[in-house]
Design an enzyme around this catalytic site. Structure first.
Site, mmCIF file in Angstrom:
data_model
loop_
_atom_site.group_PDB
_atom_site.id
_atom_site.type_symbol
_atom_site.label_atom_id
_atom_site.label_comp_id
_atom_site.label_asym_id
_atom_site.label_seq_id
_atom_site.Cartn_x
_atom_site.Cartn_y
_atom_site.Cartn_z
ATOM 1 N N ASP A 9 0.851 -1.193 0.000
ATOM 2 C CA ASP A 9 0.000 0.000 0.000
ATOM 3 C C ASP A 9 0.886 1.242 0.000
ATOM 4 O O ASP A 9 2.061 1.176 0.359
ATOM 5 C CB ASP A 9 -0.900 0.010 1.252
ATOM 6 C CG ASP A 9 -1.780 1.255 1.304
ATOM 7 O OD1 ASP A 9 -2.449 1.549 0.303
ATOM 8 O OD2 ASP A 9 -1.771 1.967 2.333
ATOM 9 N N SER A 10 0.288 2.363 -0.355
ATOM 10 C CA SER A 10 1.022 3.627 -0.369
ATOM 11 C C SER A 10 1.383 4.101 1.044
ATOM 12 O O SER A 10 2.201 5.002 1.198
ATOM 13 C CB SER A 10 0.186 4.699 -1.066
ATOM 14 O OG SER A 10 -1.060 4.841 -0.416
ATOM 15 N N CYS A 72 -3.983 -1.012 -2.167
ATOM 16 C CA CYS A 72 -4.196 0.402 -2.499
ATOM 17 C C CYS A 72 -4.956 0.500 -3.827
ATOM 18 O O CYS A 72 -4.543 -0.122 -4.824
ATOM 19 C CB CYS A 72 -2.824 1.055 -2.619
ATOM 20 S SG CYS A 72 -2.812 2.742 -3.231
ATOM 21 N N GLU A 151 -6.243 11.340 7.772
ATOM 22 C CA GLU A 151 -4.885 11.331 8.324
ATOM 23 C C GLU A 151 -4.675 12.424 9.388
ATOM 24 O O GLU A 151 -3.739 12.357 10.169
ATOM 25 C CB GLU A 151 -3.851 11.440 7.195
ATOM 26 C CG GLU A 151 -3.930 10.225 6.271
ATOM 27 C CD GLU A 151 -2.652 9.913 5.528
ATOM 28 O OE1 GLU A 151 -1.742 10.755 5.508
ATOM 29 O OE2 GLU A 151 -2.571 8.796 4.971
ATOM 30 N N CYS A 183 -11.201 3.704 -2.035
ATOM 31 C CA CYS A 183 -9.956 4.217 -1.461
ATOM 32 C C CYS A 183 -9.822 3.638 -0.056
ATOM 33 O O CYS A 183 -10.815 3.544 0.674
ATOM 34 C CB CYS A 183 -9.987 5.748 -1.391
ATOM 35 S SG CYS A 183 -8.561 6.461 -0.542
ATOM 36 N N HIS A 185 -8.788 4.719 2.681
ATOM 37 C CA HIS A 185 -9.105 5.558 3.840
ATOM 38 C C HIS A 185 -10.605 5.776 4.059
ATOM 39 O O HIS A 185 -11.026 6.156 5.142
ATOM 40 C CB HIS A 185 -8.455 6.935 3.699
ATOM 41 C CG HIS A 185 -6.969 6.932 3.865
ATOM 42 N ND1 HIS A 185 -6.142 6.105 3.135
ATOM 43 C CD2 HIS A 185 -6.163 7.656 4.667
ATOM 44 C CE1 HIS A 185 -4.888 6.334 3.497
ATOM 45 N NE2 HIS A 185 -4.876 7.272 4.418
HETATM 46 N N1 I24 Z 1 -4.941 7.600 9.820
HETATM 47 C C1 I24 Z 1 -4.211 7.427 8.717
HETATM 48 N N2 I24 Z 1 -3.026 7.992 8.497
HETATM 49 C C2 I24 Z 1 -2.488 8.763 9.441
HETATM 50 C C3 I24 Z 1 -4.402 8.390 10.743
HETATM 51 C C4 I24 Z 1 -3.186 9.003 10.611
HETATM 52 N N3 I24 Z 1 -2.917 9.739 11.735
HETATM 53 C C5 I24 Z 1 -3.985 9.575 12.541
HETATM 54 N N4 I24 Z 1 -4.875 8.761 11.961
HETATM 55 N N5 I24 Z 1 -1.292 9.337 9.306
HETATM 56 O O1 I24 Z 1 -4.691 6.607 7.742
HETATM 57 C C6 I24 Z 1 -0.425 9.106 8.215
HETATM 58 C C7 I24 Z 1 0.547 10.220 8.243
HETATM 59 N N6 I24 Z 1 1.758 9.868 7.620
HETATM 60 C C8 I24 Z 1 2.663 11.023 7.730
HETATM 61 C C9 I24 Z 1 3.995 10.715 7.143
HETATM 62 O O2 I24 Z 1 4.548 9.564 7.738
HETATM 63 C C10 I24 Z 1 3.713 8.434 7.643
HETATM 64 C C11 I24 Z 1 2.364 8.674 8.188
HETATM 65 C C12 I24 Z 1 -5.837 5.810 7.964
HETATM 66 C C13 I24 Z 1 -5.462 4.597 8.756
HETATM 67 C C14 I24 Z 1 -6.363 3.479 8.505
HETATM 68 C C15 I24 Z 1 -5.907 2.247 9.194
HETATM 69 C C16 I24 Z 1 -6.148 8.370 12.487
HETATM 70 C C17 I24 Z 1 -6.169 6.912 12.878
HETATM 71 C C18 I24 Z 1 -5.349 6.382 13.875
HETATM 72 C C19 I24 Z 1 -5.424 5.035 14.220
HETATM 73 C C20 I24 Z 1 -6.305 4.209 13.538
HETATM 74 C C21 I24 Z 1 -7.094 4.718 12.540
HETATM 75 C C22 I24 Z 1 -7.012 6.072 12.211
HETATM 76 F F1 I24 Z 1 -4.490 7.168 14.498
HETATM 77 F F2 I24 Z 1 -7.754 6.601 11.251
HETATM 78 N N1 DGL Z 2 -4.093 4.016 -0.550
HETATM 79 C C1 DGL Z 2 -4.636 5.024 -1.447
HETATM 80 C C2 DGL Z 2 -5.822 4.438 -2.237
HETATM 81 O O1 DGL Z 2 -6.468 3.515 -1.824
HETATM 82 C C3 DGL Z 2 -5.067 6.271 -0.715
HETATM 83 C C4 DGL Z 2 -3.935 7.098 -0.166
HETATM 84 C C5 DGL Z 2 -3.014 7.650 -1.233
HETATM 85 O O2 DGL Z 2 -3.442 8.526 -2.026
HETATM 86 O O3 DGL Z 2 -1.888 7.177 -1.310
HETATM 87 O O4 DGL Z 2 -6.112 4.915 -3.304
#
Ligand code: I24
Ligand code: DGL
Length: 272
Positions: A9-10, A72, A151, A183, A185
Site C-alpha cells: 500500500d502507499s 491500495c 490522516e 480508497c 481511507h
Molecule cells: N490515519 C491514517 N493515516 C495517518 C491516521 C493518521 N494519523 C492519525 N490517523 N497518518 O490513515 C499518516 C501520516 N503519515 C505522515 C507521514 O509519515 C507516515 C504517516 C488511515 C489509517 C487506517 C488504518 C487516524 C487513525 C489512527 C489510528 C487508527 C485509525 C485512524 F491514528 F484513522
Molecule cells: N491508498 C490510497 C488508495 O487507496 C489512498 C492514499 C493515497 O493517495 O496514497 O487509493
C-alpha cells in the site's frame, strides 16, 4: 516454512484491508509494506505509481510470499494487470472485489465510485464494472480531501462532516443506489457518507470484499494455512517506524508490533 500473504500500500491505509483479512483468516501470516515516505499516491502520475508499486512488489516477492494483495486502489488501477501477468503467484487488487459486490447490491444498475484523483482518472472502476455488467451506469467522483481529513485524525469531527457533505453533493442529484468506497481511507468516513447519502444508498467497502476474495483464492489454490502455529507477521515501512507503529498497533489491536524500516527505489531516500 509458513509462507505469508503479502500486502502493499502507499502507506497505512491498506491496514483497513489487513484488518478484514485477519478477522476472516486468523491462521494466516501477513507481510505488509507501506510506502509511507512517498504517500500519498492519489495525486501522482500513473507511471510513477506503476514504478513504485513494482518496487514494493519486488521487495515482498523476494521474501517468498504465497499471494500478493495490492491493497491500495490507486496502485491497483496503475499496476495490477501488469503485475498479475508477470508474477507466478496469485495477485489480487481491491477494484474487482468492490465492483462485484456493488453489482450484487444495486437494484437499478446505477453505481457511484469514490476514489483518489489517480483512481478516478484511470477509469479502472467503470471498466471493471462494465466488464461484469455492460448495462451498469457509473458516476465517479474524486474526493481528494478525504485522505487528509482521515490522516489528520479528525475523521469523526464536524469538519469531516462538512467536507463529506460538500464533496458528495454532486452525487445527491444522481439516481445511484450503491456507492463504492474506492480508497483505503474512506471506510473511516463510512458513517458520515451513509448519513449524508441516506439509507436508500448501499455503501460498499472494497477492502472488506477483497478479504473475502483472498480467502476464496487461497482455498482455490490450496494455499490456506491450517493453524496459527509459528505465525510471525511482519510490517515494513519506508517512513517513520514510530508513526507507523502507533497507527497500526491501534488499528489492528496488536500490542508490541515489530515494524521494520526499509528503503525502496534506485536513488534511495530521495523521494521524501
Ligand atoms: N490515519 C491514517 N493515516 C495517518 C491516521 C493518521 N494519523 C492519525 N490517523 N497518518 O490513515 C499518516 C501520516 N503519515 C505522515 C507521514 O509519515 C507516515 C504517516 C488511515 C489509517 C487506517 C488504518 C487516524 C487513525 C489512527 C489510528 C487508527 C485509525 C485512524 F491514528 F484513522
Ligand atoms: N491508498 C490510497 C488508495 O487507496 C489512498 C492514499 C493515497 O493517495 O496514497 O487509493
Amino acid at each position: 516454512m509458513k509462507r505469508a500473504i503479502g500486502f502493499i500500500d502507499s502507506g497505512v491505509g491498506g491496514l483497513t484491508v489487513v484488518k478484514e483479512v485477519l478477522k476472516q483468516l486468523p491462521h494466516e501470516q501477513i507481510y505488509y509494506l507501506g510506502d509511507t515516505a512517498r504517500c500519498p499516491y492519489g495525486p501522482r502520475d500513473r507511471d510513477e505509481v506503476h514504478q513504485f508499486t513494482w518496487e514494493m512488489t519486488n521487495f515482498l516477492v523476494e521474501r517468498n510470499i504465497k499471494m500478493l494483495v495490492i491493497a491500495c486502489n490507486t496502485a491497483t488501477a496503475a499496476a495490477l494487470a501488469d503485475i498479475r501477468a508477470t508474477l507466478d503467484i496469485p495477485v489480487i487488487g481491491v477494484i474487482q472485489p468492490g465492483s462485484r459486490a456493488a453489482l450484487k447490491a444495486t437494484h437499478n444498475n446505477r453505481v457511484g465510485v469514490l476514489g483518489t484523483i489517480g483512481t478516478v482518472q484511470s477509469m479502472a472502476y467503470p471498466k471493471a464494472l462494465k466488464g461484469l455488467n455492460r448495462r451498469v451506469e457509473v458516476d465517479s467522483l474524486a474526493c481528494p480531501k478525504f485522505v487528509s481529513v482521515v490522516e489528520s485524525g479528525e475523521y469523526k469531527s464536524a469538519i469531516a462532516k462538512k467536507i463529506v457533505a460538500e464533496s458528495l453533493l454532486p452525487l445527491k442529484s444522481t439516481k445511484i443506489d450503491t456507492i463504492i468506497l474506492g480508497c483505503t481511507h474512506y471506510p473511516l468516513l463510512k458513517t458520515l457518507i451513509e448519513n449524508f447519502m441516506g439509507s436508500d444508498v448501499a455503501v460498499i467497502n472494497s477492502g472488506e470484499e477483497t478479504a473475502s476474495e483472498v480467502s476464496a483464492l487461497l482455498d482455490y489454490h490450496d494455499l490456506l494455512d491450517q493453524d496459527d502455529k509459528g505465525v510471525q507477521h511482519r510490517f515494513f515501512t519506508t517512513g517513520s517506524v514510530s508513526i507507523f507503529q502507533d497507527i497500526a498497533q491501534d488499528w489492528l489491536d496488536i500490542p508490541d508490533m515489530h515494524v521494520e524500516h526499509i528503503k525502496l527505489g534506485n536513488e534511495k531516500g530521495v523521494y521524501q
